[in-house]
Write an enzyme that holds these catalytic residues in place. Structure first.
Site, PDB file in Angstrom:
ATOM      1  N   GLU A  83      46.235  35.057  46.215  1.00  0.00           N
ATOM      2  CA  GLU A  83      44.960  34.568  46.752  1.00  0.00           C
ATOM      3  C   GLU A  83      44.146  33.748  45.762  1.00  0.00           C
ATOM      4  O   GLU A  83      43.290  32.952  46.171  1.00  0.00           O
ATOM      5  CB  GLU A  83      44.111  35.740  47.232  1.00  0.00           C
ATOM      6  CG  GLU A  83      43.494  36.569  46.116  1.00  0.00           C
ATOM      7  CD  GLU A  83      42.708  37.754  46.645  1.00  0.00           C
ATOM      8  OE1 GLU A  83      41.540  37.893  46.257  1.00  0.00           O
ATOM      9  OE2 GLU A  83      43.253  38.540  47.433  1.00  0.00           O
TER      10      GLU A  83
ATOM     11  N   HIS B 125      39.572  38.280  51.731  1.00  0.00           N
ATOM     12  CA  HIS B 125      38.990  39.272  50.817  1.00  0.00           C
ATOM     13  C   HIS B 125      37.518  39.520  51.155  1.00  0.00           C
ATOM     14  O   HIS B 125      36.637  39.450  50.292  1.00  0.00           O
ATOM     15  CB  HIS B 125      39.137  38.811  49.368  1.00  0.00           C
ATOM     16  CG  HIS B 125      39.275  39.951  48.405  1.00  0.00           C
ATOM     17  ND1 HIS B 125      40.054  39.894  47.282  1.00  0.00           N
ATOM     18  CD2 HIS B 125      38.739  41.202  48.397  1.00  0.00           C
ATOM     19  CE1 HIS B 125      39.997  41.037  46.625  1.00  0.00           C
ATOM     20  NE2 HIS B 125      39.208  41.846  47.286  1.00  0.00           N
TER      21      HIS B 125
ATOM     22  N   ARG C 246      43.833  45.847  46.718  1.00  0.00           N
ATOM     23  CA  ARG C 246      44.042  44.779  45.746  1.00  0.00           C
ATOM     24  C   ARG C 246      45.365  44.086  46.021  1.00  0.00           C
ATOM     25  O   ARG C 246      46.375  44.735  46.313  1.00  0.00           O
ATOM     26  CB  ARG C 246      44.047  45.342  44.322  1.00  0.00           C
ATOM     27  CG  ARG C 246      42.666  45.767  43.824  1.00  0.00           C
ATOM     28  CD  ARG C 246      41.800  44.583  43.505  1.00  0.00           C
ATOM     29  NE  ARG C 246      40.487  44.967  43.020  1.00  0.00           N
ATOM     30  CZ  ARG C 246      39.591  44.105  42.553  1.00  0.00           C
ATOM     31  NH1 ARG C 246      39.856  42.819  42.525  1.00  0.00           N
ATOM     32  NH2 ARG C 246      38.413  44.523  42.137  1.00  0.00           N
TER      33      ARG C 246
END
Length: 330
Positions: free
Chosen positions: A264, A296, A235
Site C-alpha cells: 500500500e 486503510h 497491518r
C-alpha cells in the site's frame, strides 16, 4: 510549549482546533509526512506528533531531531512499526503511541468487510449498476451458521468477537495471550493452524512485528477452507499479497477483505486516478471481483480521530513535562 504535527489530514483539523481551545500550547502542522525533506520543520519546536505507515529508517532524521532538541515522537497510531526503536533510543527520543483510540472503529470495519463478502456484494453491486437484476451466484450463507476465527483477541479482536457473536456466529480465537475472562464468547484454539482449518471467516487483529510478518503465507493459506474469506484490518505485512493472489487464483480461498496491504505504501492516501499503478500485486488485487479493498480507513471515524489527537498530544506534553507517560513504547 510548541508541538509540530506531521501528516495531518482533513479529518484532524477539527479535533486539533478543539484541543487548542482547552490546552495552553502552540501547534503548527503540515500535511506532509516526516522524512528527510521535512524533518527541518520540527526545528524550534518542543515536540512532534506523526501518523504514517511508511518506515522511518533514515538515521539522519533521528539525528536531526536530537540536534533540534526534540525529546519525543508522539505517534497517532497504536502500531509503532514505522519507527526504528534502536535509532530512537540512540538519539534519546521517547516514543509514545495510542494503544486504544477506538477498538470499535476497526472492529466495525472488519464486520463491514465480513458482511460485504458473505452477502456477495462484490457480485451484486456491479451487476445492478449494469441493470442486471438476476439472482444466479448470489445465494449466501447466514452468519449465525458460520464459525468466525479471530487472530489476535485483544481490544479490537474482542470487540469484533462481540459483534459477530451478537449476530449468532460461533467465535473461535487464537492469541499468545489468552483473555477468557474478557472475551467469554471466544473459544480459544491451541494453535493458529487449528483456527485456520476450522474458520469460515478469518479476521486478523494482531500487531505487526517479526513474529507476525508474513503470518498468512502460502503454507497457512493452504490450511484454510476453499469457501473461507480472509479479513485484514490490522497491518499489511501480516499477509503476503503474492501468496494471497495465488490462493485466490487457485480457488483455495473464496475471497478477501483488505483494509491494509503490504504493497500500500505510495498508493493509499494518494489519488491515482488516470495514473499507472506499478505494483503488480495491488493491480491484480484491484482486478479481482471477490476482493474488497479499502484504503486503510478502518480507524477513520470521528471518535477515533479525536482520541488519536487528544491521547497523542497529551502523551507528548507528559513526556516533555515529566519525562514519562503511560503510553511510552518500551
Amino acid at each position: 510549549m510548541k508541538i509540530f504535527i506531521y501528516g495531518v489530514h482533513d479529518g484532524e483539523f477539527e479535533p486539533i482546533d478543539e484541543y487548542l481551545k482547552i490546552n495552553n500550547i502552540k501547534i503548527e502542522y503540515t500535511t506532509e509526512q516526516l522524512n528527510s525533506d521535512t524533518v527541518s520543520l520540527a526545528q524550534g519546536f518542543d515536540g512532534i506528533s506523526i501518523k504514517q505507515s511508511n518506515h522511518i529508517t533514515d538515521e539522519s532524521i533521528y539525528k536531526k531531531l536530537n540536534t533540534y532538541n526534540i525529546k519525543q515522537i508522539a505517534l497517532r497510531t497504536a502500531g509503532y512499526d514505522m519507527i526504528d526503536l534502536k535509532l530512537a533510543n540512540k538519539y534519546n527520543l521517547t516514543i509514545t503511541n495510542v494503544p486504544a483510540y477506538s477498538p470499535n472503529a476497526i472492529a466495525e470495519m472488519a464486520l463491514t468487510h465480513t458482511m460485504f463478502l458473505l452477502r456477495k456484494m462484490y457480485l451484486t453491486i456491479p451487476r445492478i449498476k449494469s441493470h442486471n437484476f438476476t439472482w444466479p451466484g448470489l445465494l449466501a450463507p447466514e452468519i449465525r451458521n458460520l464459525t468466525i476465527g479471530i487472530i489476535g483477541v485483544g481490544r479490537i479482536g474482542g470487540v469484533y468477537a462481540k459483534l459477530v457473536s451478537g449476530l449468532g456466529a460461533k467465535v473461535i480465537g487464537y492469541d499468545i495471550v489468552r483473555r477468557e475472562h474478557e472475551n467469554p464468547v471466544v473459544e480459544y484454539q491451541e494453535t493458529l493452524n487449528e483456527l485456520l482449518r476450522k474458520a469460515d471467516i478469518i479476521s486478523i487483529h494482531t500487531p505487526h512485528d517479526d513474529s507476525t510478518e508474513n503470518m498468512i503465507n502460502k503454507k497457512t493459506l493452504k490450511l484454510m477452507k476453499p469457501t473461507a474469506y480472509l479479513i485484514n484490518t490490522a497491518r499489511g505485512p501480516i499477509v503476503n499479497s503474492r501468496d494471497l493472489i495465488d490462493a485466490l487464483e487457485n480457488k483455495e480461498l473464496a475471497g478477501a477483505g483488505l483494509d491494509t496491504l503490504d504493497c500500500e505504501i505510495n498508493y493509499f492516501q494518494h489519488n491515482y486516478h488516470g495514473k499507472e499503478i506499478k505494483s503488480k500485486e495491488l493491480k491484480k488485487l484491484l482486478q479481482m471481483e471477490n476482493v474488497l479493498i479499502t484504503p486503510h480507513i478502518s480507524f477513520f471515524t470521528k471518535t477515533a480521530l479525536k482520541n488519536m489527537i487528544d491521547i497523542s498530544l497529551d502523551s507528548a506534553i507528559e513526556v516533555l513535562t515529566s519525562k514519562t507517560s503511560k503510553n511510552i513504547v518500551k
